[in-house]
Design a protein around this motif. Sequence first.
Motif: not given
Lengths: 359, 512
Positions: A57-59, A90, A93, A95, A97-98, A194-196
Amino acid sequence: MPLRDISLDDIESLAVGAWVLGTGGGGSPYLGLLNMRALYKEGHRVQLLPASELADDDWVAAVSNMGAPLVGQERLTDSRTIARAVALMERHTGHTFRGIMALEIGGGNSIQPLMAAAHLKRPVIDSDMMGRAYPEAQMTSVAVGDLRPCPLTSVDVRGLESVVEKVPTWKWMERVSRKICVEYGSIASTCKAPRTGAEVKKWGIHGTTTKAIAIGQAVREAQRKHEDPVDAILKVEPGRVLFRGKVVDVERRATEGFLRGRTKFDGMDDDRGSTFEIAFQNEWIVAWRDGVPVAMSPDLICVLDSVAGEAVGTETIRYGQRVTVIALPPPPVFLSDKGLQHVGPRAFGYDIDFKSVFA
Amino acid sequence: MRRIGIDVGGTNTDAVLIEEGKVIRAVKAPTSEDVTTGILDSLRSLGATGVLKGKGIDGVMIGTTHFINAVVQRRHLTKVAALRLGMPASASLPPFCDWPEDLAALVRGGVWMVEGGHEYDGRPFMPLDEAAVTTAAQEMKAAGLKSIGISSIFSPLDPSHERRAAELAAKVMPDAVITCSSDLGRIGLLERENAGLLNAALADLARDTIAAFEQAIRDSGIDAPLFITQNDGTVAEASQARRLPVYSFASGATNSMRGAAYLSGLQDAMVIDVGGTTTDVGQLKHGFPREANSVVKVGGVRTLFRMPDLLSIGLGGGSHVALDPLKVGPLSVGYRLLKEGIAFGGKQLTTTDIAVAAGLLALGDKAKVAHLDAATCRKVFDEAARLAEEAIDRMKTEAGDVPLIAVGGGAFLIPNKLPGVSQVIHVEHGDCANAVGAAIAQVSGECDQIFKDLSRTEALSAAQGIANDRAVSAGAARATLKTIESEDMPLAYLPGNSVRVRVRVVGDVAGS
């Protein structure tokens, strides 16, 4: 130690190796390298993280500069612009990001995630979505996997910012984002959908930053020892030499934000008496030897300076250059029927059945 | 056609007289610190037999390594104000960003970046910030700078912002020398800007050097126009060479290879030019040097120049020789050979001393080198031949044996047989090959303009026709014209099917 520091020497190698994987396009990584030298001088450092270390579940942000390579030679890439595209995503959305990954490892876009990572203090993920360079948004592993194509943020150095919020397909994303890019002056810094972590692990093409660094190290080492750098590449990558010769004609057309055209070569050494021709759309796409197609996308067609072993780009190749053309194997994700629909010769308008050099 | 060719090298100033295609006389004189004396000496020596009297001289063509040496040795460089038009783009990579630190420290007089520039399709990127240009010029003036290098995004497509900025700067600094990057060429902001900054850094040296050349010719009583040879084997009038000295950067090497082709009558061969300190190895293709493939660095700076592809090694007539263990070069006594060589009463053993001992050269005092026996000489020549062979092998592009033309004052170091070489050719006047190359330098014609509603082929051939006509009217023989550059850039933004075409042709001087 899954997280590793990237040294400036690694980045010097990355610039050489990524240019080879750029298959003629993606823009020269040289300007990205200059930005990184400046950033490292200011004390910035970047780290590399394998995709396997991501939680599901990281972005992850996927970044690239899009546009005509020719424009990048004049409007020089600025490390802050790509960081702004990520920051905008960011904000848009919500999110955090990692890490940041490359859309394409080929060419200058291999260094864009490093520039964003330096400013935003996140690691670079050691994966990309092309394993090379390609000219269009639907020509990626995540598009082959039918992952969601939106949203996309697109920014320009003058402060222009756009978000493409919703499109039904990758083709639509290509059309709409390309129009924005052309209006910006055929160059834009973008943060893709963005991707998980789970998506990256399943659909990413892995280890490609490490691979580009290894190719670059091989070329630089051979140059230092006055050995044949093309041989050195073939020692670290399972490639094949297709042709050795010199450029006898280059035809270029700038159309809708792409550089299209053809380059013709006359053979030298063992290839004396033969002719070779490669068509390009930013990248080398289809190669003919004496009129017969011998290599085509998704196989990587790389045109290398016969002496220095460094890649020669479609926007800079010129009459009289002595080159060696090699093929490198494509990422397996593009070899399925679905993959070939996205990046096979017909996707570029050539009515040819795909046949790999490596089949 | 009577022309004088002069090569001003680091060690010698050579001069030749060519009449109707034949070398009438060739001479050498030591290069002098003030340049003028060396040229005067060589012209005096050239005219000693009276060959210059009577008929007029059509031109004096001078080739020189002055400009490139200044950059490589970091001498005689002018501080430059860099003015870039294109903000806010490219700001993280300012002018001088990829220069070697030592050279940048010498040349960088200041950097000014203001809004301006164009898009790839001809639209303005940002309007030119004229007020900022004027402010920048005032700051340059206050800083005591006198040479300005102006660059602008996409100026090869539309030079108007550079031209306007030059006008504005000239209003504030009427005496400044201004280089616009669009005069130097092509797409690639950083490389084009680097070429412009190097050119600007040579402003004082170019003015002084060319004035010295003109003075020397006047003082020698010759009434003929001065031409300076350029990198591509063509000549430029003195006024243009003063404005754009970077175009004359690599003319020494080009001249020596073109001279070798001319003297030997061979169009395709390897050439080895053995000077006092270094040896250059290159390859002739159709009578012209093969060009370097990759980005050319000058003194560590990336540029887009087209330069002959040369390999230089530290071997020459002045190379230091150590006998135990055996070592030849890369150190050299250079122009001090006539003082420091053992045969001349000095203390340093050189390759020339060995040649004197072996009876190959009749120079200096043979008694002073009598202690060097035949076996010792053999060993030194073998080592020099090995160094040459290795360099030739690295520069060859095809397998199999090729002919080799040996020129330059140190050509005695090249034996008549070498592995990988079908035939070693020593030519008469080979020690003055660069001056010969200067004397036979070609004339060029260029066309650079926008064509509308023509196909690519039609536009290219129209440009070719114009360039051909211009070369012929500048003195070239039509039958010898050859295209050396041909470039087309589509201008999508302009109405109709517009394309900017640049064609450059060169040809031999008619009657030579």
